[in-house]
Design a protein around this motif. Structure first.
Motif, short mmCIF file in Angstrom:
data_model
loop_
_atom_site.label_atom_id
_atom_site.label_comp_id
_atom_site.label_asym_id
_atom_site.label_seq_id
_atom_site.Cartn_x
_atom_site.Cartn_y
_atom_site.Cartn_z
N ASN A 58 42.75 32.20 39.73
CA ASN A 58 44.12 32.42 40.16
C ASN A 58 45.04 31.53 39.33
O ASN A 58 44.60 30.49 38.82
CB ASN A 58 44.33 32.16 41.65
CG ASN A 58 44.17 30.72 42.05
OD1 ASN A 58 43.09 30.22 42.17
ND2 ASN A 58 45.30 30.05 42.24
N ASP A 61 52.43 31.67 39.00
CA ASP A 61 53.20 32.82 38.52
C ASP A 61 53.80 32.56 37.14
O ASP A 61 53.92 33.47 36.32
CB ASP A 61 54.32 33.16 39.51
CG ASP A 61 53.79 33.78 40.78
OD1 ASP A 61 54.53 33.79 41.79
OD2 ASP A 61 52.65 34.27 40.78
N SER A 62 54.17 31.32 36.89
CA SER A 62 54.85 30.98 35.64
C SER A 62 53.95 31.10 34.41
O SER A 62 54.45 31.13 33.28
CB SER A 62 55.42 29.56 35.72
OG SER A 62 54.37 28.63 35.96
N LYS A 64 51.03 33.33 34.41
CA LYS A 64 50.25 34.58 34.44
C LYS A 64 50.51 35.40 33.18
O LYS A 64 51.65 35.58 32.76
CB LYS A 64 50.59 35.39 35.68
CG LYS A 64 49.94 34.88 36.94
CD LYS A 64 50.31 35.75 38.14
CE LYS A 64 49.67 35.23 39.42
NZ LYS A 64 50.07 36.02 40.60
#
Length: 120
Positions: A58, A61-62, A64
Motif C-alpha cells: 500500500n 496517495d502522493s 502512487k
C-alpha cells in the motif's frame, strides 16, 4: 542488537529517479511487514509505502504510480524505487521492519534514515 541501514539517497533533479535500499545488520527470523516513512523539514513523519511478507503493498496517495516498494525475504532487505521525483518528495526516508516475538509481542527495527533531496 539488530540495526537497519538505509542507502541510496542523494540529490536528484525533478523528474529523476532514486532507489533506496534497507538492510538488516544481522539475520532477523521471520520479518512480517516492512515499510518506508519520510519526514520533511517542519512536517510530521508520514508513511510512504508498506509491504507484507506475502507481498501485498500500500502507498501514500502522493506517491502512487511513482514509487514501488519491494522486498527480498532471503536477504532481509526492502527497497523503494522512486521515479518521477518532485521537490515535495524531499525528506529523510526511514525504513522499518517488524516481527513478532516468541511471546507474541510486536518488535520494530528502524534505520537512521537517508536524505533525499529533489532540486534543480
Amino acid at each position: 542488537q539488530v540495526q537497519l541501514v538505509e542507502s541510496g539517497g542523494g540529490l536528484v533533479q525533478p523528474g529523476g529517479s532514486l532507489r533506496l535500499s534497507c538492510a538488516a545488520s544481522q539475520s532477523i527470523f521471520i520479518i512480517d511487514n516492512m515499510d518506508w516513512y519520510r519526514q520533511a523539514p517542519g512536517k510530521q513523519r508520514e508513511l510512504v509505502a508498506a509491504i507484507t511478507r506475502g507481498g501485498s503493498t500500500n502507498y501514500a496517495d502522493s506517491v502512487k504510480g511513482r514509487f514501488t516498494i519491494s522486498r527480498d525475504n532471503a536477504k532481509n532487505m526492502v527497497y523503494l524505487q522512486m521515479n518521477s521525483l518532485k521537490p515535495e518528495d524531499t525528506a529523510i526516508y526511514y525504513c522499518n521492519m517488524y516481527r513478532t516475538s516468541t511471546f507474541g509481542t510486536p518488535i520494530r527495527y528502524s534505520g537512521q534514515g537517508t536524505q533525499v533531496t529533489v532540486s534543480s
